[in-house]
Design a protein around this motif. Structure first.
Motif, PDB file in Angstrom:
ATOM      1  N   VAL A  89       8.378   4.152  -9.730  1.00  0.00           N
ATOM      2  CA  VAL A  89       8.892   3.095  -8.854  1.00  0.00           C
ATOM      3  C   VAL A  89       9.811   3.695  -7.786  1.00  0.00           C
ATOM      4  N   LEU A  90      10.677   4.636  -8.182  1.00  0.00           N
ATOM      5  CA  LEU A  90      11.559   5.294  -7.217  1.00  0.00           C
ATOM      6  C   LEU A  90      10.760   6.089  -6.185  1.00  0.00           C
ATOM      7  N   VAL A  91       9.710   6.771  -6.650  1.00  0.00           N
ATOM      8  CA  VAL A  91       8.863   7.521  -5.711  1.00  0.00           C
ATOM      9  C   VAL A  91       8.132   6.548  -4.779  1.00  0.00           C
ATOM     10  N   GLY A  92       7.707   5.396  -5.307  1.00  0.00           N
ATOM     11  CA  GLY A  92       7.060   4.390  -4.476  1.00  0.00           C
ATOM     12  C   GLY A  92       7.988   3.865  -3.398  1.00  0.00           C
ATOM     13  N   ILE A  93       9.242   3.593  -3.749  1.00  0.00           N
ATOM     14  CA  ILE A  93      10.221   3.110  -2.767  1.00  0.00           C
ATOM     15  C   ILE A  93      10.510   4.192  -1.731  1.00  0.00           C
ATOM     16  N   THR A  94      10.617   5.445  -2.193  1.00  0.00           N
ATOM     17  CA  THR A  94      10.868   6.561  -1.273  1.00  0.00           C
ATOM     18  C   THR A  94       9.706   6.736  -0.300  1.00  0.00           C
ATOM     19  N   THR A  95       8.485   6.596  -0.804  1.00  0.00           N
ATOM     20  CA  THR A  95       7.302   6.701   0.059  1.00  0.00           C
ATOM     21  C   THR A  95       7.303   5.597   1.107  1.00  0.00           C
ATOM     22  N   LEU A  96       7.612   4.376   0.689  1.00  0.00           N
ATOM     23  CA  LEU A  96       7.706   3.270   1.642  1.00  0.00           C
ATOM     24  C   LEU A  96       8.751   3.571   2.709  1.00  0.00           C
ATOM     25  N   ALA A  97       9.914   4.064   2.296  1.00  0.00           N
ATOM     26  CA  ALA A  97      10.987   4.359   3.246  1.00  0.00           C
ATOM     27  C   ALA A  97      10.579   5.459   4.226  1.00  0.00           C
ATOM     28  N   LEU A  98       9.908   6.503   3.712  1.00  0.00           N
ATOM     29  CA  LEU A  98       9.444   7.587   4.586  1.00  0.00           C
ATOM     30  C   LEU A  98       8.423   7.068   5.589  1.00  0.00           C
ATOM     31  N   PHE A  99       7.480   6.269   5.123  1.00  0.00           N
ATOM     32  CA  PHE A  99       6.461   5.730   6.021  1.00  0.00           C
ATOM     33  C   PHE A  99       7.067   4.793   7.062  1.00  0.00           C
ATOM     34  N   MET A 100       8.084   4.012   6.665  1.00  0.00           N
ATOM     35  CA  MET A 100       8.727   3.114   7.634  1.00  0.00           C
ATOM     36  C   MET A 100       9.447   3.922   8.721  1.00  0.00           C
ATOM     37  N   LEU A 126       0.827  -1.208   0.000  1.00  0.00           N
ATOM     38  CA  LEU A 126       0.000   0.000   0.000  1.00  0.00           C
ATOM     39  C   LEU A 126       0.863   1.260   0.000  1.00  0.00           C
ATOM     40  N   SER A 127       1.914   1.271   0.803  1.00  0.00           N
ATOM     41  CA  SER A 127       2.823   2.419   0.825  1.00  0.00           C
ATOM     42  C   SER A 127       3.455   2.625  -0.543  1.00  0.00           C
ATOM     43  N   PHE A 128       3.927   1.532  -1.134  1.00  0.00           N
ATOM     44  CA  PHE A 128       4.567   1.591  -2.443  1.00  0.00           C
ATOM     45  C   PHE A 128       3.591   2.100  -3.507  1.00  0.00           C
ATOM     46  N   LEU A 129       2.360   1.592  -3.518  1.00  0.00           N
ATOM     47  CA  LEU A 129       1.382   1.987  -4.533  1.00  0.00           C
ATOM     48  C   LEU A 129       1.009   3.462  -4.429  1.00  0.00           C
ATOM     49  N   LEU A 130       0.910   3.976  -3.206  1.00  0.00           N
ATOM     50  CA  LEU A 130       0.624   5.407  -3.049  1.00  0.00           C
ATOM     51  C   LEU A 130       1.706   6.250  -3.718  1.00  0.00           C
ATOM     52  N   GLY A 131       2.967   5.868  -3.482  1.00  0.00           N
ATOM     53  CA  GLY A 131       4.061   6.591  -4.104  1.00  0.00           C
ATOM     54  C   GLY A 131       4.078   6.456  -5.615  1.00  0.00           C
ATOM     55  N   VAL A 132       3.739   5.273  -6.106  1.00  0.00           N
ATOM     56  CA  VAL A 132       3.702   5.033  -7.551  1.00  0.00           C
ATOM     57  C   VAL A 132       2.674   5.951  -8.220  1.00  0.00           C
ATOM     58  N   VAL A 133       1.508   6.098  -7.615  1.00  0.00           N
ATOM     59  CA  VAL A 133       0.476   6.970  -8.190  1.00  0.00           C
ATOM     60  C   VAL A 133       0.957   8.423  -8.207  1.00  0.00           C
ATOM     61  N   VAL A 134       1.546   8.883  -7.093  1.00  0.00           N
ATOM     62  CA  VAL A 134       2.063  10.255  -7.039  1.00  0.00           C
ATOM     63  C   VAL A 134       3.161  10.449  -8.091  1.00  0.00           C
ATOM     64  N   GLY A 135       4.036   9.447  -8.244  1.00  0.00           N
ATOM     65  CA  GLY A 135       5.098   9.528  -9.239  1.00  0.00           C
ATOM     66  C   GLY A 135       4.567   9.646 -10.648  1.00  0.00           C
ATOM     67  N   ASN A 136       3.510   8.902 -10.954  1.00  0.00           N
ATOM     68  CA  ASN A 136       2.900   8.987 -12.287  1.00  0.00           C
ATOM     69  C   ASN A 136       2.244  10.345 -12.520  1.00  0.00           C
ATOM     70  N   VAL A 137       1.622  10.891 -11.481  1.00  0.00           N
ATOM     71  CA  VAL A 137       1.011  12.218 -11.608  1.00  0.00           C
ATOM     72  C   VAL A 137       2.079  13.269 -11.899  1.00  0.00           C
ATOM     73  N   LEU A 138       3.218  13.186 -11.212  1.00  0.00           N
ATOM     74  CA  LEU A 138       4.301  14.141 -11.431  1.00  0.00           C
ATOM     75  C   LEU A 138       4.953  13.962 -12.798  1.00  0.00           C
ATOM     76  N   GLN A 139       5.138  12.724 -13.197  1.00  0.00           N
ATOM     77  CA  GLN A 139       5.810  12.443 -14.460  1.00  0.00           C
ATOM     78  C   GLN A 139       4.949  12.796 -15.659  1.00  0.00           C
ATOM     79  N   GLY A 140       3.652  12.566 -15.534  1.00  0.00           N
ATOM     80  CA  GLY A 140       2.735  12.788 -16.640  1.00  0.00           C
ATOM     81  C   GLY A 140       2.295  11.485 -17.270  1.00  0.00           C
ATOM     82  N   LEU A 141       1.154  11.526 -17.929  1.00  0.00           N
ATOM     83  CA  LEU A 141       0.572  10.335 -18.544  1.00  0.00           C
ATOM     84  C   LEU A 141       0.177  10.638 -19.989  1.00  0.00           C
ATOM     85  N   LYS A 142      -0.088   9.593 -20.734  1.00  0.00           N
ATOM     86  CA  LYS A 142      -0.470   9.753 -22.144  1.00  0.00           C
ATOM     87  C   LYS A 142      -1.941  10.162 -22.242  1.00  0.00           C
TER      88      LYS A 142
END
Length: 345
Positions: free
Chosen positions: A168-179, A131-147
């Protein structure tokens, strides 16, 4: 266009939605983080104490997600529709894992068998990590942009398209911050042997976060140039990432002095500053189109009518203080170290 406090309604609603999701990340972030550490605790008593540390508050924390999602839908329905179309897979995974996480918390203590408790411990911890990872992944996609193409329709891969390097990097960072956030919260709620173990785990969590944050930041600077444009155009906004870095740097200093109450405040501030960086990078956009800037989703082309926004702002002005008051009362009521009794998990 109607204004309030010198800001138009779409901008105000942008701030409201951002504030709600920031509150969710701060509150559910620490109990996701606590769950991510769960399998590191070997003893049954330690696991029960860790569960009871979040037991009175975890479900209330998730209220902020419901309110934030509802606010996004009410204020920016176009953004809501496009984002859910693009992020269908991670959102469905999030729904599945958040259900299993809730089940694991409630079911774990219902049977005395060791295999039963170990199974739900595993489900609880893995769910918290995912769940932590997925939250970061969504935020990362919003920042990066989508088609995003004509009529704000998503034309990319909706199954695995969300797993690109930056999200993926934002997801890992989010997990690390939450931990890190979760370990500090558990230190505030525990004592004895578990407390001593958490002091060691926290050091690893801080290192994990600093390394992940550095990699994500460097990748963004090198490969996603639009994330730096706002700072080049208006250098005053550099204050936000500077404050974020100062807040992050203060966490290990306070942790080394075992001032965990202050450290928790600064991990909360770090999370809030992260969302402020996201808001600064996006505004007035909500979602970048990687196909053509003409298709960017902004707070203006995605907003509901001004009348709707005005009514919803009034409801937010009434409801948000009530939610904050309820949350404050719950945390005050269950303050202090965890004490095990017959009602414990």
């Amino acid at each position: 266009m109607e204004t309030l406090f010198g800001l138009d309604y779409p901008t105000l609603w942008f701030l409201v939605v951002g504030g709600l999701f920031s509150g969710y990340a701060i509150l559910d972030g620490f109990d996701f983080g606590a769950g991510a550490w769960h399998l590191f605790f070997r003893k049954e008593e330690s696991r029960r104490i860790a569960l009871n540390a979040i037991g009175p508050v975890w479900d209330g924390n998730e209220v902020w997600l419901v309110i934030g999602g509802g606010a996004l839908f009410a204020g920016f329905p176009v953004m809501y529709a496009t984002l859910f179309s693009a992020m269908y897979t991670p959102f469905m995974l999030f729904l599945v894992f958040i259900i299993f996480r809730a089940i694991s918390i409630e079911f774990r203590s219902k049977e005395p068998m060791k295999w039963w408790r170990k199974m739900w411990d595993f489900v609880y911890s893995i769910s918290s990590i995912v769940l932590s990872f997925l939250l970061g992944v969504v935020v990362g996609n919003v920042l990066q942009g989508l088609k995003v193409g004509p009529d704000f329709s998503y034309s990319g891969d909706s199954f695995f398209g969300f797993l690109t390097p930056f999200p993926v990097l934002v997801g890992i960072t989010t997990l690390a911050l939450f931990m890190t956030h979760g370990a500090i919260y558990l230190l505030l709620k525990t004592e004895g042997r578990l407390y001593a173990k958490l002091t060691r785990l926290l050091k690893g969590g801080i290192v994990f976060f600093l390394v992940a944050f550095a990699f994500a930041s460097v990748y963004a600077l090198v490969f996603i140039p639009h994330l730096t444009e706002v700072f080049k155009e208006n250098p005053a906004w550099f204050l936000v990432p500077v404050l974020a870095l100062l807040s992050i740097a203060n966490v290990p200093r306070l942790a080394s002095r075992r001032k965990y109450g202050y450290a928790f405040i600064f991990t909360s501030l770090s999370t809030a500053f992260m969302f402020m960086i996201v808001a600064v990078n996006l505004y007035p956009n909500l979602l970048f189109s990687t196909l053509d800037p003409e298709y960017h989703i902004t707070i203006y082309n995605a907003a509901a009518s001004e009348k709707t926004l005005g009514i919803m702002l009034l409801m937010a002005a009434i409801g948000t203080p009530l939610v904050i008051t309820y949350t404050t009362i719950v945390y005050y009521t269950f303050r202090g170290k965890v004490k095990m009794d017959e009602t414990s998990y």
